[in-house]
Design a protein around this motif. Sequence first.
Motif, PDB file in Angstrom:
ATOM      1  N   ASP A 138      -6.740  -8.326   4.197  1.00  0.00           N
ATOM      2  CA  ASP A 138      -7.011  -6.894   4.295  1.00  0.00           C
ATOM      3  C   ASP A 138      -5.713  -6.099   4.425  1.00  0.00           C
ATOM      4  OD1 ASP A 138      -9.767  -6.332   3.994  1.00  0.00           O
ATOM      5  OD2 ASP A 138     -10.134  -7.465   5.834  1.00  0.00           O
ATOM      6  N   HIS A 139      -5.762  -4.860   3.942  1.00  0.00           N
ATOM      7  CA  HIS A 139      -4.594  -3.987   4.023  1.00  0.00           C
ATOM      8  C   HIS A 139      -4.320  -3.635   5.489  1.00  0.00           C
ATOM      9  CE1 HIS A 139      -4.511  -3.313  -0.301  1.00  0.00           C
ATOM     10  NE2 HIS A 139      -5.802  -3.078  -0.280  1.00  0.00           N
ATOM     11  N   ASP A 140      -3.166  -4.021   5.980  1.00  0.00           N
ATOM     12  CA  ASP A 140      -2.696  -3.637   7.308  1.00  0.00           C
ATOM     13  C   ASP A 140      -3.705  -3.942   8.430  1.00  0.00           C
ATOM     14  OD1 ASP A 140      -0.439  -2.635   6.016  1.00  0.00           O
ATOM     15  OD2 ASP A 140      -1.288  -0.641   5.813  1.00  0.00           O
ATOM     16  N   SER A 141      -4.494  -4.984   8.252  1.00  0.00           N
ATOM     17  CA  SER A 141      -5.457  -5.338   9.294  1.00  0.00           C
ATOM     18  C   SER A 141      -5.756  -6.834   9.271  1.00  0.00           C
ATOM     19  CB  SER A 141      -6.771  -4.569   9.084  1.00  0.00           C
ATOM     20  OG  SER A 141      -7.778  -5.086   9.936  1.00  0.00           O
ATOM     21  N   THR A 142      -5.809  -7.416  10.476  1.00  0.00           N
ATOM     22  CA  THR A 142      -6.227  -8.822  10.583  1.00  0.00           C
ATOM     23  C   THR A 142      -7.520  -8.914  11.409  1.00  0.00           C
ATOM     24  OG1 THR A 142      -4.921  -9.147  12.595  1.00  0.00           O
ATOM     25  CG2 THR A 142      -3.837  -9.681  10.514  1.00  0.00           C
ATOM     26  N   SER A 143      -8.142  -7.763  11.671  1.00  0.00           N
ATOM     27  CA  SER A 143      -9.281  -7.744  12.596  1.00  0.00           C
ATOM     28  C   SER A 143     -10.532  -8.430  12.052  1.00  0.00           C
ATOM     29  CB  SER A 143      -9.609  -6.303  12.977  1.00  0.00           C
ATOM     30  OG  SER A 143      -8.460  -5.702  13.524  1.00  0.00           O
TER      31      SER A 143
ATOM     32  N   PRO B  30      -5.301 -17.437   7.429  1.00  0.00           N
ATOM     33  CA  PRO B  30      -5.147 -16.056   7.915  1.00  0.00           C
ATOM     34  C   PRO B  30      -4.204 -15.276   6.997  1.00  0.00           C
ATOM     35  CG  PRO B  30      -4.703 -17.641   9.666  1.00  0.00           C
ATOM     36  CD  PRO B  30      -4.822 -18.426   8.393  1.00  0.00           C
ATOM     37  N   GLY B  31      -4.601 -14.074   6.616  1.00  0.00           N
ATOM     38  CA  GLY B  31      -3.776 -13.300   5.686  1.00  0.00           C
ATOM     39  C   GLY B  31      -3.785 -11.817   5.969  1.00  0.00           C
ATOM     40  N   VAL B  32      -2.895 -11.113   5.295  1.00  0.00           N
ATOM     41  CA  VAL B  32      -2.803  -9.656   5.398  1.00  0.00           C
ATOM     42  C   VAL B  32      -2.086  -9.172   4.132  1.00  0.00           C
ATOM     43  CG1 VAL B  32      -0.528  -9.542   6.576  1.00  0.00           C
ATOM     44  CG2 VAL B  32      -2.223  -7.774   7.033  1.00  0.00           C
ATOM     45  N   GLU B  33      -2.311  -7.912   3.734  1.00  0.00           N
ATOM     46  CA  GLU B  33      -1.548  -7.334   2.623  1.00  0.00           C
ATOM     47  C   GLU B  33      -0.951  -6.012   3.119  1.00  0.00           C
ATOM     48  OE1 GLU B  33      -3.726  -6.387  -1.002  1.00  0.00           O
ATOM     49  OE2 GLU B  33      -1.873  -6.193  -2.136  1.00  0.00           O
ATOM     50  N   ILE B  34       0.366  -5.885   2.976  1.00  0.00           N
ATOM     51  CA  ILE B  34       1.038  -4.659   3.417  1.00  0.00           C
ATOM     52  C   ILE B  34       1.546  -3.906   2.194  1.00  0.00           C
ATOM     53  CG2 ILE B  34       2.925  -3.697   4.806  1.00  0.00           C
ATOM     54  CD1 ILE B  34       2.773  -6.165   6.602  1.00  0.00           C
ATOM     55  N   ASN B  35       1.020  -2.694   1.978  1.00  0.00           N
ATOM     56  CA  ASN B  35       1.501  -1.861   0.865  1.00  0.00           C
ATOM     57  C   ASN B  35       2.774  -1.162   1.317  1.00  0.00           C
ATOM     58  OD1 ASN B  35      -1.101  -2.555   0.143  1.00  0.00           O
ATOM     59  ND2 ASN B  35      -1.560  -0.574  -0.769  1.00  0.00           N
ATOM     60  N   THR B  36       3.804  -1.204   0.478  1.00  0.00           N
ATOM     61  CA  THR B  36       5.070  -0.587   0.878  1.00  0.00           C
ATOM     62  C   THR B  36       5.187   0.826   0.307  1.00  0.00           C
ATOM     63  OG1 THR B  36       6.409  -1.257  -1.015  1.00  0.00           O
ATOM     64  CG2 THR B  36       6.097  -2.887   0.738  1.00  0.00           C
ATOM     65  N   ASN B  37       6.223   1.510   0.736  1.00  0.00           N
ATOM     66  CA  ASN B  37       6.438   2.884   0.261  1.00  0.00           C
ATOM     67  C   ASN B  37       7.167   2.919  -1.084  1.00  0.00           C
ATOM     68  OD1 ASN B  37       9.022   2.151   0.903  1.00  0.00           O
ATOM     69  ND2 ASN B  37       9.316   3.667   2.522  1.00  0.00           N
TER      70      ASN B  37
ATOM     71  N   GLN C 271       4.759   0.132  -6.591  1.00  0.00           N
ATOM     72  CA  GLN C 271       3.530  -0.600  -6.233  1.00  0.00           C
ATOM     73  C   GLN C 271       3.862  -1.986  -5.702  1.00  0.00           C
ATOM     74  OE1 GLN C 271       0.147   0.718  -6.336  1.00  0.00           O
ATOM     75  NE2 GLN C 271      -0.455   0.106  -8.393  1.00  0.00           N
ATOM     76  N   ILE C 272       4.840  -2.074  -4.816  1.00  0.00           N
ATOM     77  CA  ILE C 272       5.175  -3.372  -4.228  1.00  0.00           C
ATOM     78  C   ILE C 272       4.303  -3.607  -2.995  1.00  0.00           C
ATOM     79  CG2 ILE C 272       7.002  -4.675  -3.029  1.00  0.00           C
ATOM     80  CD1 ILE C 272       8.979  -3.573  -5.013  1.00  0.00           C
ATOM     81  N   HIS C 273       3.442  -4.628  -3.093  1.00  0.00           N
ATOM     82  CA  HIS C 273       2.568  -5.008  -1.982  1.00  0.00           C
ATOM     83  C   HIS C 273       2.959  -6.413  -1.546  1.00  0.00           C
ATOM     84  CE1 HIS C 273      -0.831  -2.207  -3.700  1.00  0.00           C
ATOM     85  NE2 HIS C 273       0.265  -1.554  -3.403  1.00  0.00           N
ATOM     86  N   ILE C 274       3.075  -6.612  -0.240  1.00  0.00           N
ATOM     87  CA  ILE C 274       3.492  -7.919   0.270  1.00  0.00           C
ATOM     88  C   ILE C 274       2.326  -8.601   0.992  1.00  0.00           C
ATOM     89  CG2 ILE C 274       5.168  -9.177   1.686  1.00  0.00           C
ATOM     90  CD1 ILE C 274       6.555  -7.629  -0.539  1.00  0.00           C
ATOM     91  N   LEU C 275       1.993  -9.801   0.523  1.00  0.00           N
ATOM     92  CA  LEU C 275       0.944 -10.587   1.169  1.00  0.00           C
ATOM     93  C   LEU C 275       1.585 -11.468   2.239  1.00  0.00           C
ATOM     94  CD1 LEU C 275      -0.723 -11.605  -2.185  1.00  0.00           C
ATOM     95  CD2 LEU C 275      -1.928 -10.344  -0.381  1.00  0.00           C
ATOM     96  N   GLY C 276       0.914 -11.608   3.366  1.00  0.00           N
ATOM     97  CA  GLY C 276       1.423 -12.475   4.437  1.00  0.00           C
ATOM     98  C   GLY C 276       0.410 -13.566   4.721  1.00  0.00           C
ATOM     99  N   TYR C 277       0.840 -14.830   4.673  1.00  0.00           N
ATOM    100  CA  TYR C 277      -0.078 -15.960   4.891  1.00  0.00           C
ATOM    101  C   TYR C 277       0.318 -16.772   6.116  1.00  0.00           C
ATOM    102  CZ  TYR C 277      -1.606 -15.008   0.141  1.00  0.00           C
ATOM    103  OH  TYR C 277      -2.087 -14.402  -0.980  1.00  0.00           O
TER     104      TYR C 277
END
Length: 276
Positions: free
Chosen positions: A41-46, A64-71, A75-81
């Motif tokens: 989810d974008h900016d959420s692990t809830s 467990p994952g998350v996706e952080i959209n950058t400024n 359109q650079i989005h970083i996935l975290g695993y």
Amino acid sequence: MRTARSFDLHTHSNYSDGTLGPAEVVERARRCGVELLSITDHDSTSGLADGARQARTLGIRLLPGVEINTNSDKQIHILGYGIRADSGVLQEKLKDYRRRRAARVEKILSQLRDVGLEVGLSDIEGVSKESWGRPHVADALKKKGYVGERQEAFDRYLTLGKPGYVASFGPSPAEAITTIVEAGGAACLAHPGIVRGGLDLHGLKALGLEGLEVFYRSHTRVLTANLKAQAQALGLLMTGGSDFHGPGTGRADIGGVDFPAEDAQILAERFFSLCV
Ligand SMILES: [Zn+2]
Ligand SMILES: [Zn+2]
């Protein structure tokens, strides 16, 4: 020949801009034969706790994952695993990013009202459990009858050069990568095929990027082969996913991303032990 394996490391639930609850995402993944799933989810692990409960019940691996959209306007989005979702620092950062998302949505709504579209916060509230974004504005425009589909709202109002466009208030790519790495996660670049302009993978790797989403639903075979060569040359992990958002979003269904056996093996070695 060894057969390909079905992993899906990129999905969204209704804790951000997906339309299904995390448990339903897990259930659907199981039905589609996915063996390794990540909810990003974008900016959420809830949503991970609900997802993990269902994954244990159904016997599916959930990373467990998350996706952080950058400024970045590329359109650079970083996935975290494999992030430690119980990290206080991570949760403070994600909370800040969500606050910035809400501020951006309010600005978009105000710009849309300036051109005569009657949409307000009351049309958005309660739709997402936690993290707001442009898709929620698109859904509000659809509900009000201004557009027929999410995509039409983006094309007519929400993208660069259109009346409701507001640049992202998200963190820089460097900060997004650091946020993930400091929470013990593997930072991977999402959907490189839709990143605009030139892609500086060397630079991102120097910032801590570990992987590249080579296998993605909208990547062509030629593009996938090209990305694979780049990932191999740089020693980046090859990840992949559908970017499933749920029914009614006009996006791809879950699964359907088959990993060649040797690439799946590398991912399994990196991620299986981090699953919950
Ligand atoms: Zn993305
Ligand atoms: Zn996504």
